[in-house]
Design an enzyme around this catalytic site. Structure first.
Site, PDB file in Angstrom:
ATOM      1  N   LYS A 136       0.845  -1.201   0.000  1.00 29.06           N
ATOM      2  CA  LYS A 136       0.000   0.000   0.000  1.00 29.06           C
ATOM      3  C   LYS A 136       0.879   1.249   0.000  1.00 29.06           C
ATOM      4  O   LYS A 136       0.640   2.198  -0.742  1.00 29.06           O
ATOM      5  CB  LYS A 136      -0.920   0.005   1.234  1.00 29.06           C
ATOM      6  CG  LYS A 136      -2.084  -0.963   1.123  1.00 29.06           C
ATOM      7  CD  LYS A 136      -2.826  -1.167   2.435  1.00 29.06           C
ATOM      8  CE  LYS A 136      -3.935  -2.200   2.261  1.00 29.06           C
ATOM      9  NZ  LYS A 136      -4.634  -2.535   3.501  1.00 29.06           N
ATOM     10  N   GLN A 174      -5.050  -1.294   9.577  1.00 31.30           N
ATOM     11  CA  GLN A 174      -4.985  -2.619   8.960  1.00 31.30           C
ATOM     12  C   GLN A 174      -5.638  -3.667   9.869  1.00 31.30           C
ATOM     13  O   GLN A 174      -5.371  -3.732  11.066  1.00 31.30           O
ATOM     14  CB  GLN A 174      -3.508  -2.971   8.690  1.00 31.30           C
ATOM     15  CG  GLN A 174      -3.275  -4.284   7.967  1.00 31.30           C
ATOM     16  CD  GLN A 174      -3.806  -4.294   6.531  1.00 31.30           C
ATOM     17  OE1 GLN A 174      -3.936  -3.248   5.895  1.00 31.30           O
ATOM     18  NE2 GLN A 174      -4.141  -5.467   6.034  1.00 31.30           N
ATOM     19  N   ASP A 230     -11.322   3.041   3.799  1.00 27.45           N
ATOM     20  CA  ASP A 230     -11.808   1.657   3.686  1.00 27.45           C
ATOM     21  C   ASP A 230     -13.312   1.589   3.418  1.00 27.45           C
ATOM     22  O   ASP A 230     -13.817   0.547   3.000  1.00 27.45           O
ATOM     23  CB  ASP A 230     -11.554   0.915   5.013  1.00 27.45           C
ATOM     24  CG  ASP A 230     -10.248   0.148   5.015  1.00 27.45           C
ATOM     25  OD1 ASP A 230      -9.895  -0.402   3.962  1.00 27.45           O
ATOM     26  OD2 ASP A 230      -9.607   0.089   6.080  1.00 27.45           O
TER      27      ASP A 230
HETATM   28  N1  GUN Z   1      -7.143  -6.480   5.908  1.00 23.65           N
HETATM   29  C1  GUN Z   1      -7.397  -7.214   4.797  1.00 23.65           C
HETATM   30  N2  GUN Z   1      -8.056  -6.456   3.871  1.00 23.65           N
HETATM   31  C2  GUN Z   1      -8.207  -5.227   4.424  1.00 23.65           C
HETATM   32  C3  GUN Z   1      -8.788  -4.014   3.969  1.00 23.65           C
HETATM   33  O1  GUN Z   1      -9.337  -3.906   2.856  1.00 23.65           O
HETATM   34  N3  GUN Z   1      -8.732  -2.967   4.829  1.00 23.65           N
HETATM   35  C4  GUN Z   1      -8.155  -3.049   6.066  1.00 23.65           C
HETATM   36  N4  GUN Z   1      -8.167  -1.979   6.837  1.00 23.65           N
HETATM   37  N5  GUN Z   1      -7.612  -4.167   6.518  1.00 23.65           N
HETATM   38  C5  GUN Z   1      -7.625  -5.246   5.698  1.00 23.65           C
END
Ligand code: GUN
Length: 282
Positions: free
Chosen positions: A52, A96, A119
């Site tokens: 990311k 996350q 998100d």
């Molecule tokens: N963990 C796995 N996929 C995601 C996501 O799309 N957003 C977040 N915040 N954590 C994740």
């Protein structure tokens, strides 16, 4: 069979976003800023977060990762989120998941101000998506949706079947497909005769976390299959779809890896830019 190349699509989306960031920089003398909070040492989370950050930097965003040890207390994280909510140079906040057990996921999600919720997990954004108002859209279903639109621009009237009912994928995916006038079925672990449900579908979105669940004789000819699964097995990473078998039947299919995964990250960058624009116009 069309192999839906998520890596390529994500690359062209990032290129477009990079141009947009350059335009925003000229207009506002400012660029979007993304802060990711990572708690603990889970290997998959560390890999996601690294990817990311890399993508965000490549596109020209300001990007920052705040790391906490596994045993950080909830108050510390909530205080940090509140500071980021107030920080004018931050347009997107992502915590996350999964979180350690002692941290309340709902409290964390609810504390992120909705306009910075990249998100799309905050109840305000979930509600806005389901009622058809503008909102952040969760990155994985948004990525699936963009790939789907690439192979089938007109989704109206199609029978779409979603396997998995999570807040991250299944539920928001259903909202996106409903908006496109699909007839949507959400299936899950208690669904009876999943195979016959799949055989009815023009579009299958598999997001359930069971390796190679969807077999060749589960899909009808000319179906479009999007595989969200990332399952670690003895034979490496596999999706929720039996690629060998389904690729012989389907009209189009996403590979794992190289399908939905790269699009998810590109969509996070898109969401950060969209949050920045909403903040600037609010
Ligand atoms: N963990 C796995 N996929 C995601 C996501 O799309 N957003 C977040 N915040 N954590 C994740």
């Amino acid at each position: 069979m069309i192999l839906i190349d998520g890596k390529k699509e994500a690359g062209s989306l990032r290129l477009k976003l990079k141009e947009e960031v350059n335009e925003l920089k000229k207009k506002f003398n400012d660029v979007p800023g993304l802060t990711v909070i990572l708690i603990g040492e889970l290997a998959p989370s560390q890999i996601y977060v690294r990817n990311k950050e890399k993508s965000a930097k490549e596109v020209g965003l300001n990007s920052d990762v705040i790391k906490y040890p596994e045993d950080v207390d909830e108050k510390t994280v909530l205080k940090k989120i509140k500071d980021l909510n107030e920080n004018k140079s931050i347009s997107g906040i992502l915590v996350q998941l999964p979180l350690p057990k002692h941290i309340d996921k709902k409290k964390i999600i609810d504390t992120i101000i909705p306009i910075k919720d990249v998100d799309g997990f905050h109840p305000v954004n979930v509600g806005n998506l389901s009622t058809g108002y503008e909102s952040s859209i969760p990155c994985t279903p948004l990525g699936c949706y963009l790939l789907l639109k690439k192979v089938e621009p007109n989704l109206s009237g199609k029978k779409a079947l979603i396997i998995g009912r999570s807040n991250l994928n299944g539920k928001p995916m259903a909202q996106l497909l409903l908006k496109e006038n699909c007839t949507v079925t959400i299936t899950h672990s208690k669904t009876k005769n999943l195979k016959s449900e799949c055989l009815e579908a023009d579009i299958i979105i598999a997001a359930v976390g069971i390796p190679k669940l969807v077999k060749g004789d589960w899909v009808k000819k000319d179906s479009i299959v999007i595989d969200v699964g990332i399952n670690k097995t003895d034979k490496g990473i596999v999706g929720d779809v039996d690629f060998e078998e389904v690729s012989k039947k389907a009209k189009a299919l996403t590979p794992v890896p190289g399908g939905v995964g790269p699009m998810t990250i590109a969509c996070l960058i898109k969401n950060t830019i969209d949050c920045f624009k909403r903040i600037k116009s609010s």
